[in-house]
Design a protein around this motif. Structure first.
Motif, PDB file in Angstrom:
ATOM      1  N   PRO A  52       0.955  -1.235   0.093  1.00  0.00           N
ATOM      2  CA  PRO A  52      -0.078  -0.115   0.090  1.00  0.00           C
ATOM      3  C   PRO A  52       1.005   1.189  -0.037  1.00  0.00           C
ATOM      4  O   PRO A  52       1.996   1.373   0.599  1.00  0.00           O
ATOM      5  N   ARG A  53       0.346   2.335  -0.656  1.00  0.00           N
ATOM      6  CA  ARG A  53       1.198   3.660  -0.758  1.00  0.00           C
ATOM      7  C   ARG A  53       1.361   4.194   0.572  1.00  0.00           C
ATOM      8  O   ARG A  53       2.063   5.001   0.824  1.00  0.00           O
ATOM      9  N   THR A  54       0.295   4.071   1.418  1.00  0.00           N
ATOM     10  CA  THR A  54       0.561   4.439   2.740  1.00  0.00           C
ATOM     11  C   THR A  54       1.605   3.922   3.619  1.00  0.00           C
ATOM     12  O   THR A  54       2.264   4.535   4.554  1.00  0.00           O
ATOM     13  N   CYS A  61       6.815  -6.752   3.379  1.00  0.00           N
ATOM     14  CA  CYS A  61       5.341  -7.223   3.714  1.00  0.00           C
ATOM     15  C   CYS A  61       5.030  -8.026   4.937  1.00  0.00           C
ATOM     16  O   CYS A  61       6.331  -8.435   5.445  1.00  0.00           O
TER      17      CYS A  61
END
Length: 235
Positions: A52-54, A61
């Motif tokens: 996720p770009r957040t 991961c």
């Protein structure tokens, strides 16, 4: 003879290999097509799974944190989206290896930009069983590795062999993939200390993780993975 013909195709390009309209740049495609490729952004540093770009760049991961694989790092240039998701199957199953020429140049440039560590001692292609390679006419990973070897001035090592013919990983579910490659590979000589394994696509990472385990059992200390494309999560 077939490999010689393929080699000639890989090094010749008069027009953009994708749109066939504009003049190509140094990579073999035009600047517009180059910009529109599905570049992989914010991958897991270890397995290159799109994150996720957040999340902060360069992170891991959850799976790599909980169950670290046998390889140290994966670099993948693209998400497995159009047109890459069309090109790579066509290369393998429609016998269109010419696209590996410009893809190898793009991947080499990506590696030179994103690889901060010491370069590996050698490159090694994910092997095919000899019968499967004879049937297809080529090993796309071997062709890609050979081009990267030339462009990055890194030696190519061919001591990894596939000794047992297995069903295609793409045809199997996750659990079946894990058992499919048991005792399917062998190393014919002492591998270099630091290797980069080359393949076209990484899906679950089962194949490259198995190979990394085999290579480390034979004496390698570090194994990186270099692929053209990474698929979304499949656990």
């Amino acid at each position: 003879m077939l490999y010689k013909k393929i080699h000639n195709c890989l090094i010749s390009a008069q027009k953009c290999a994708l749109c066939d309209a504009s003049a190509p740049d140094a990579h073999g495609i035009c600047s517009s097509c180059h910009a529109d490729l599905p570049w992989l952004l914010n991958p897991c540093r270890c397995c290159a799974l799109p994150l996720p770009r957040t999340l902060a760049p360069g992170g891991l991961c959850a799976h790599c944190v909980q169950t670290p694989p046998a390889f140290e790092r994966t670099l993948a240039a693209f998400n497995y989206d159009f047109p890459i998701s069309q090109l790579l199957p066509n290369i393998k199953y429609q016998r269109q290896p010419a696209h590996l020429g410009w893809l190898a140049r793009v991947l080499a440039a990506y590696l030179q930009q994103h690889y901060e560590d010491d370069w590996p001692d050698a490159l090694m292609a994910v092997p095919m069983h000899p019968f499967s390679e004879l049937k297809r006419g080529f090993n796309q990973a071997q062709l890609l590795a050979a081009r990267l070897s030339q462009q990055l001035q890194l030696p190519l090592n061919d001591s990894l062999r596939k000794t047992r013919r297995t069903p295609h990983q793409a045809e199997l579910g996750l659990n079946a993939r894990r058992g499919n490659l048991h005792h399917a590979f062998a190393v014919t000589e002492q591998p270099p200390r630091h290797l980069a394994l080359i393949d076209d696509i990484m899906t679950t990472g089962t194949t490259v993780n198995t190979l990394a385990q085999v290579l480390k059992s034979a004496g390698a200390e570090r194994v990186d993975i270099w692929v053209l494309a990474r698929t979304p999560e499949m656990r």
